[in-house]
Structures are given as C-alpha cells and as structure tokens.
Design a protein around this motif. Structure first.
Motif, short mmCIF file in Angstrom:
data_model
loop_
_atom_site.label_atom_id
_atom_site.label_comp_id
_atom_site.label_asym_id
_atom_site.label_seq_id
_atom_site.Cartn_x
_atom_site.Cartn_y
_atom_site.Cartn_z
N GLY A 1 3.75 0.44 -3.36
CA GLY A 1 3.34 -0.03 -4.67
C GLY A 1 4.27 -1.10 -5.23
O GLY A 1 4.15 -1.49 -6.38
N TYR B 1 0.83 -1.20 0.00
CA TYR B 1 0.00 0.00 0.00
C TYR B 1 0.87 1.26 0.00
O TYR B 1 0.59 2.21 -0.73
CB TYR B 1 -0.91 0.00 1.23
CG TYR B 1 -1.72 1.26 1.39
CD1 TYR B 1 -2.80 1.53 0.57
CD2 TYR B 1 -1.39 2.19 2.37
CE1 TYR B 1 -3.55 2.70 0.71
CE2 TYR B 1 -2.13 3.35 2.53
CZ TYR B 1 -3.21 3.60 1.70
OH TYR B 1 -3.93 4.75 1.84
N LYS C 1 -10.98 6.03 0.18
CA LYS C 1 -10.64 5.74 -1.21
C LYS C 1 -10.67 7.00 -2.06
O LYS C 1 -11.58 7.82 -1.93
CB LYS C 1 -11.62 4.72 -1.81
CG LYS C 1 -11.73 3.43 -1.03
CD LYS C 1 -10.43 2.68 -1.02
CE LYS C 1 -10.57 1.35 -0.29
NZ LYS C 1 -9.29 0.83 0.14
N SER C 2 -9.70 7.11 -2.95
CA SER C 2 -9.67 8.23 -3.89
C SER C 2 -10.68 7.94 -5.00
O SER C 2 -11.09 6.80 -5.19
CB SER C 2 -8.27 8.38 -4.49
OG SER C 2 -8.00 7.29 -5.37
N ARG D 1 -6.35 3.26 4.69
CA ARG D 1 -6.83 2.47 3.55
C ARG D 1 -8.35 2.48 3.43
O ARG D 1 -8.88 2.13 2.38
CB ARG D 1 -6.32 1.04 3.66
CG ARG D 1 -4.81 0.96 3.49
CD ARG D 1 -4.30 -0.44 3.59
NE ARG D 1 -4.78 -1.20 2.44
CZ ARG D 1 -4.66 -2.50 2.32
NH1 ARG D 1 -4.10 -3.21 3.27
NH2 ARG D 1 -5.10 -3.12 1.25
N GLY E 1 -10.08 7.66 -8.10
CA GLY E 1 -9.47 6.67 -8.98
C GLY E 1 -9.60 5.25 -8.42
O GLY E 1 -9.88 4.31 -9.17
N GLU E 2 -9.40 5.11 -7.11
CA GLU E 2 -9.56 3.79 -6.48
C GLU E 2 -11.00 3.31 -6.58
O GLU E 2 -11.25 2.14 -6.86
CB GLU E 2 -9.15 3.85 -5.01
CG GLU E 2 -7.66 3.96 -4.78
CD GLU E 2 -7.32 4.15 -3.31
OE1 GLU E 2 -6.59 3.31 -2.77
OE2 GLU E 2 -7.80 5.14 -2.72
N ILE E 3 -11.93 4.22 -6.39
CA ILE E 3 -13.35 3.85 -6.47
C ILE E 3 -13.69 3.38 -7.88
O ILE E 3 -14.38 2.37 -8.07
CB ILE E 3 -14.25 5.02 -6.03
CG1 ILE E 3 -14.07 5.27 -4.53
CG2 ILE E 3 -15.71 4.75 -6.37
CD1 ILE E 3 -14.69 6.54 -4.02
N THR E 4 -13.17 4.07 -8.89
CA THR E 4 -13.40 3.66 -10.27
C THR E 4 -12.85 2.26 -10.53
O THR E 4 -13.51 1.43 -11.16
CB THR E 4 -12.75 4.67 -11.25
OG1 THR E 4 -13.36 5.95 -11.03
CG2 THR E 4 -12.94 4.26 -12.70
N LEU E 5 -11.64 1.98 -10.03
CA LEU E 5 -11.05 0.65 -10.21
C LEU E 5 -11.84 -0.43 -9.48
O LEU E 5 -12.03 -1.53 -10.00
CB LEU E 5 -9.60 0.65 -9.74
CG LEU E 5 -8.62 1.43 -10.61
CD1 LEU E 5 -7.24 1.48 -9.95
CD2 LEU E 5 -8.52 0.84 -12.00
N ILE E 6 -12.34 -0.12 -8.30
CA ILE E 6 -13.16 -1.07 -7.55
C ILE E 6 -14.45 -1.36 -8.32
O ILE E 6 -14.87 -2.52 -8.45
CB ILE E 6 -13.46 -0.54 -6.14
CG1 ILE E 6 -12.18 -0.54 -5.29
CG2 ILE E 6 -14.56 -1.37 -5.45
CD1 ILE E 6 -12.30 0.22 -3.97
#
Length: 180
Positions: free
Chosen positions: A35, A32, A156-157, A153, A159-164
């Motif tokens: 990376g 985390y 969520k950003s 953690r 971008g992270e939400i979009t990936l999820i």
C-alpha cells in the motif's frame, strides 16, 4: 530445519518510475502488498517462527529537506506517525534494510520477491534487473512471486468491488458530461 520463506520487496526509486513528465508510480506488486506509493521503500514479510508472530517491516528512506523542496515532503521512518500512516507496525530507516535482511535470512530456507516486471508496464523500467538487485540484497537466489501475486489480485474483496463500481460510475458520468 529452517522455516521457509522470507518475502523481500523492493520498491522503485524516484528515477525508476514511468518515463516522461508524469509523477512517480510505484511498481504494481510492491504497491499491492504494501500500500506504499512513495519511492525508495523496501519491505520484508517474515513468517512466524521460533515463537515470534508473523511480521511485516517497512523501510523508508530518510528525509532530505533539499530534495523535498522539489519532490514534496516525505515521511520520516522514526516519526510517531510512520506506523499509522503506513499501516505497518514496524517502520525503519531504509539504511537498515540490508543489515536486517542479512540477520533475518539466517532463519529461513528460501527467499521470495518480485524479480520481473511486465514488459509493457514501465517502458524504460522493463530494463531494470530486479532479480539481480534482489539476489544481491539477499545473497542467495530469490524465487519470483509475480505470477502468484497476479493470481491473488484477481480475487476482489467486497470493499474492492465497491470501489471499482464507484470508479466506473465516475468515469461514466465524466464521459457523459464530456459528450454534452
């Protein structure tokens, strides 16, 4: 007075990943914050001090062509690609880690790191004493950061939400296709 807190991160070694035939999986908090998913790495996060900006140093094991036959190619720490591929401006050999850590710790009042693993996340790995490894490397008690990182953690950003959301859609499509 010394500024507070170097963060010391030790990634897992190749033989410390999940037991069984599955491939290596890095420790969650290390991954985390860095990376970096390859084994044998370490990192130092150094707050700004004495006119120096905040710094992040990644330490990678040197390449071993014999091992790479069995485990795949590794990134050479001194290569021109190391910074670009790792996302760290300062990438060094893992063999320099203890020397750099010892030098940097003289300027800080405390050391922090991930000193514990969740009991159920690594099976046999839960027996590894990360606190002992970190305390030995630092030469002083290292304060555990895992709970703080776990709280970080949760947020969520976009971008992270979009990936999820993408992962959920792919999983749902796969389940529907499997049911057919």
């Amino acid at each position: 007075e010394k500024p507070d807190g170097v963060i010391i991160l030790l990634g897992l070694e190749e033989d410390e990943g999940r037991p069984g035939p599955s491939r290596f999986r890095q420790q969650n908090e290390f991954y985390y914050l860095t990376g970096w998913n390859a084994p044998g790495a370490a990192a130092l996060l150094l707050p700004a001090r004495d006119g120096k900006a905040y710094r992040e140093l990644l330490f990678l094991p040197r390449r071993d062509p014999h091992e790479e036959v069995w485990r795949g190619a590794r990134l050479e720490p001194e290569s021109k690609e190391a910074s670009r591929l790792s996302g760290f401006a300062d990438v060094r050999s893992r063999t320099d880690f203890e020397k750099v850590l010892s030098k940097e710790l003289r300027s800080y009042a405390a050391a922090y790191g991930v000193t514990s693993l969740p009991a159920d996340s690594y099976g046999a790995m839960s027996q590894v004493d990360l606190a002992e490894r970190l305390n030995e490397a630092a030469g002083l008690p290292v304060q555990d950061l895992r709970a703080s990182i776990e709280r970080m953690r949760l947020i969520k950003s976009p971008g992270e939400i979009t990936l999820i959301e993408k992962a959920i859609a792919c999983s749902a499509d796969a389940h529907i296709a499997a049911m057919r």
